[in-house]
Design a protein around this motif. Structure first.
Motif, PDB file in Angstrom:
ATOM      1  N   LYS A  26       0.836  -1.202   0.000  1.00 58.05           N
ATOM      2  CA  LYS A  26       0.000   0.000   0.000  1.00 58.05           C
ATOM      3  C   LYS A  26       0.875   1.259   0.000  1.00 58.05           C
ATOM      4  CE  LYS A  26      -4.336   1.575   1.921  1.00 58.05           C
ATOM      5  NZ  LYS A  26      -5.420   1.276   2.863  1.00 58.05           N
ATOM      6  N   ALA A  27       1.985   1.209   0.728  1.00 58.01           N
ATOM      7  CA  ALA A  27       2.910   2.348   0.750  1.00 58.01           C
ATOM      8  C   ALA A  27       3.529   2.567  -0.631  1.00 58.01           C
ATOM      9  CB  ALA A  27       4.004   2.117   1.790  1.00 58.01           C
ATOM     10  N   GLU A  28       3.844   1.482  -1.323  1.00 62.93           N
ATOM     11  CA  GLU A  28       4.412   1.609  -2.668  1.00 62.93           C
ATOM     12  C   GLU A  28       3.412   2.245  -3.629  1.00 62.93           C
ATOM     13  OE1 GLU A  28       5.763  -2.313  -3.730  1.00 62.93           O
ATOM     14  OE2 GLU A  28       7.668  -2.031  -2.663  1.00 62.93           O
ATOM     15  N   GLU A  29       2.157   1.815  -3.552  1.00 63.60           N
ATOM     16  CA  GLU A  29       1.119   2.405  -4.406  1.00 63.60           C
ATOM     17  C   GLU A  29       0.987   3.906  -4.126  1.00 63.60           C
ATOM     18  OE1 GLU A  29      -2.578   0.273  -3.940  1.00 63.60           O
ATOM     19  OE2 GLU A  29      -1.566  -1.656  -4.213  1.00 63.60           O
ATOM     20  N   TRP A  30       0.930   4.255  -2.845  1.00 62.32           N
ATOM     21  CA  TRP A  30       0.790   5.649  -2.456  1.00 62.32           C
ATOM     22  C   TRP A  30       2.009   6.457  -2.915  1.00 62.32           C
ATOM     23  CZ3 TRP A  30       4.028   8.440   0.743  1.00 62.32           C
ATOM     24  CH2 TRP A  30       3.601   9.725   1.049  1.00 62.32           C
ATOM     25  N   ALA A  31       3.203   5.924  -2.691  1.00 64.71           N
ATOM     26  CA  ALA A  31       4.428   6.640  -3.051  1.00 64.71           C
ATOM     27  C   ALA A  31       4.489   6.897  -4.554  1.00 64.71           C
ATOM     28  CB  ALA A  31       5.656   5.866  -2.583  1.00 64.71           C
ATOM     29  N   GLU A  33       1.955   7.226  -6.605  1.00 63.30           N
ATOM     30  CA  GLU A  33       0.967   8.266  -6.924  1.00 63.30           C
ATOM     31  C   GLU A  33       1.409   9.639  -6.420  1.00 63.30           C
ATOM     32  OE1 GLU A  33      -2.750   6.971  -5.273  1.00 63.30           O
ATOM     33  OE2 GLU A  33      -2.833   5.202  -6.566  1.00 63.30           O
ATOM     34  N   ALA A  34       2.047   9.672  -5.253  1.00 64.07           N
ATOM     35  CA  ALA A  34       2.438  10.939  -4.631  1.00 64.07           C
ATOM     36  C   ALA A  34       3.799  11.435  -5.101  1.00 64.07           C
ATOM     37  CB  ALA A  34       2.442  10.776  -3.103  1.00 64.07           C
ATOM     38  N   ARG A 151       2.381   5.948   8.307  1.00 65.27           N
ATOM     39  CA  ARG A 151       1.260   6.879   8.585  1.00 65.27           C
ATOM     40  C   ARG A 151       1.776   8.304   8.695  1.00 65.27           C
ATOM     41  NH1 ARG A 151      -3.905   5.765  10.779  1.00 65.27           N
ATOM     42  NH2 ARG A 151      -3.962   7.999  10.534  1.00 65.27           N
ATOM     43  N   VAL A 155       1.030   7.869   4.200  1.00 65.89           N
ATOM     44  CA  VAL A 155       0.420   6.691   3.579  1.00 65.89           C
ATOM     45  C   VAL A 155      -0.954   6.470   4.218  1.00 65.89           C
ATOM     46  CG1 VAL A 155       0.649   4.209   3.154  1.00 65.89           C
ATOM     47  CG2 VAL A 155       2.696   5.683   3.130  1.00 65.89           C
ATOM     48  N   PRO A 156      -2.001   6.331   3.412  1.00 69.94           N
ATOM     49  CA  PRO A 156      -3.359   6.198   3.956  1.00 69.94           C
ATOM     50  C   PRO A 156      -3.631   4.784   4.494  1.00 69.94           C
ATOM     51  CG  PRO A 156      -3.443   6.101   1.575  1.00 69.94           C
ATOM     52  CD  PRO A 156      -2.015   6.368   1.946  1.00 69.94           C
ATOM     53  N   ASP A 161      -5.777  -2.263   7.929  1.00 74.28           N
ATOM     54  CA  ASP A 161      -4.502  -2.685   7.329  1.00 74.28           C
ATOM     55  C   ASP A 161      -3.633  -3.402   8.356  1.00 74.28           C
ATOM     56  OD1 ASP A 161      -4.794  -1.469   4.639  1.00 74.28           O
ATOM     57  OD2 ASP A 161      -4.828   0.397   5.801  1.00 74.28           O
TER      58      ASP A 161
END
Length: 179
Positions: A26-31, A33-34, A151, A155-156, A161
């Motif tokens: 999830k952190a990789e996906e967020w990173a 995108e961000a 967090r 990261v959402p 989770d």
């Protein structure tokens, strides 16, 4: 601990590492995108005197690795591998998950001696206390710290989770019968 208790312990440890892996996914996906570099996350700390995220991932993995070594009658030093970047942290996590997937439960030794070289002390714990009072609290400390760092960085993540391992047990309530 008998083989069944050891098997249960290995399954619990593996489930928590799978949770950490999903949190990092999830952190990789967020990173991505961000526009945040993975190694920026890997270097993030909650406080200046705490280890960074990459180390926290390795610290989480150290607990199952020590438990497996001990259950095989071997010993690992009470140290965390020097992991500094995202790729290394993910590799240690993947390797540890793979090891736990192939580990065969055995009857574990009666007691565990834990040497804390830097402090010049040791603990001698019965098998179940070694798991309950050493392995699991250390695993949860590093897992929680990794979660908290992510967090803090934005990261959402939510409690679902962190509690991923229980998701398959959640069922809807049956409606109350009409009176």
């Amino acid at each position: 601990m008998d083989a069944a208790e050891t098997k249960n312990a290995l399954e619990l440890l593996a489930a928590r590492l799978e949770t950490l892996s999903a949190v990092l996914d999830k952190a990789e996906e967020w990173a991505a995108e961000a526009g945040v570099a993975f190694d920026e996350l890997a270097a993030a700390r909650l406080a200046g005197d705490m280890h960074p995220l990459a180390w926290q991932v390795a610290g989480t993995c150290t607990q199952p690795l020590q438990f497996v070594a001990w259950s095989r009658g071997a010993d690992l030093p009470n140290e965390v591998q020097p992991v500094v970047d995202w790729a290394e942290a993910r590799a240690v996590l993947a390797d540890t998950i793979a090891l736990l997937a192939t580990e065969v439960a055995a009857v574990t030794p009666e007691a565990k001696r834990i040497v804390l070289e830097r402090m010049g002390v040791y603990l001698e714990l019965p098998a179940q206390r070694y798991l309950d009072d050493w392995i699991l609290p250390n695993l949860y400390f590093h897992l929680t710290t990794a979660y908290a760092i992510l967090r803090m960085k934005g990261v959402p993540l939510g409690k679902a989770d962190f509690m991923r391992h229980i998701g398959g047990d959640i069922r809807p309530l049956a409606p109350e019968p009409a009176s």
